[in-house]
Design a protein around this motif. Structure first.
Motif, PDB file in Angstrom:
ATOM      1  N   ILE A  59       0.862  -1.181   0.000  1.00 41.74           N
ATOM      2  CA  ILE A  59       0.000   0.000   0.000  1.00 41.74           C
ATOM      3  C   ILE A  59       0.906   1.240   0.000  1.00 41.74           C
ATOM      4  N   ASP A  60       0.731   2.105  -0.992  1.00 34.63           N
ATOM      5  CA  ASP A  60       1.601   3.287  -1.099  1.00 34.63           C
ATOM      6  C   ASP A  60       1.169   4.376  -0.118  1.00 34.63           C
ATOM      7  N   MET A  61       1.849   5.530  -0.168  1.00 37.14           N
ATOM      8  CA  MET A  61       1.642   6.598   0.817  1.00 37.14           C
ATOM      9  C   MET A  61       0.250   7.219   0.781  1.00 37.14           C
ATOM     10  N   VAL A  62      -0.489   7.026  -0.310  1.00 33.97           N
ATOM     11  CA  VAL A  62      -1.852   7.558  -0.356  1.00 33.97           C
ATOM     12  C   VAL A  62      -2.899   6.452  -0.315  1.00 33.97           C
ATOM     13  N   GLY A  63      -2.470   5.241   0.069  1.00 35.13           N
ATOM     14  CA  GLY A  63      -3.398   4.146   0.293  1.00 35.13           C
ATOM     15  C   GLY A  63      -3.755   3.322  -0.922  1.00 35.13           C
ATOM     16  N   VAL A  64      -2.950   3.397  -1.986  1.00 30.68           N
ATOM     17  CA  VAL A  64      -3.230   2.657  -3.210  1.00 30.68           C
ATOM     18  C   VAL A  64      -2.372   1.394  -3.262  1.00 30.68           C
ATOM     19  N   ALA A  65      -3.006   0.258  -3.537  1.00 26.72           N
ATOM     20  CA  ALA A  65      -2.270  -0.992  -3.696  1.00 26.72           C
ATOM     21  C   ALA A  65      -1.386  -0.887  -4.935  1.00 26.72           C
TER      22      ALA A  65
END
Length: 154
Positions: free
Chosen positions: A34-40
């Motif tokens: 999960i990246d820093m903005v919540g995207v897988a």
């Protein structure tokens, strides 16, 4: 698309963007996270739905090249003037990061289409340094690399 990419082929632009900008700045992850903005995300910043749990570096490179081709097709539909190989590579890396819709609706693309010189529109990359409403130094560093590529600097 070929007529707009002066002195280069789409494959050359994709290869330049992938190896010089996207891979180094996105980094390689064989497994989804999960990246820093919540995207897988997986592979080299790939936000498409993963079809397996673990990817080899070669599989990720192939996925990246394929996805960059799609992004190049998308952004080339809204850029109406010719660009050079390094300019296309910078625009492609940025588009891969922000998305085709955001790119096509940007001041940067408007300035390109208005026929303004690269010295005017390349600096627009510097504005795209926020994620989740916060200034991200990693994005600022990436945009500096994209701008250098855009402006023909090493």
């Amino acid at each position: 698309m070929k007529a707009k990419i002066l002195g280069a082929s789409a494959a050359a632009v994709i290869a330049l963007a992938a190896t010089t900008l996207v891979q180094p700045w996105e980094g390689y992850s064989p497994t989804p996270y999960i990246d820093m903005v919540g995207v897988a995300t997986h592979c080299y910043g790939d936000t498409s739905r993963p079809d397996k749990a673990v990817y080899t570096q070669q599989e990720c490179a192939e996925k990246l090249n394929s996805r960059l081709g799609g992004y190049l097709t998308g952004v080339s539909k809204c850029i109406k003037v010719p660009l050079g190989e390094r300019q296309w590579a910078a625009v492609l890396s940025w588009t891969y990061n922000v998305g085709v819709a955001a790119a096509c609706n940007s001041t940067l693309v408007r300035k390109i289409n208005d026929g303004q010189p690269a010295t005017v529109w390349c600096p627009e990359l510097d504005r795209w340094v926020y994620a989740g409403g916060k200034h991200v130094q990693g994005l600022a560093n990436r945009r500096a690399a994209e701008r250098a590529m855009c402006e023909g600097r090493p």
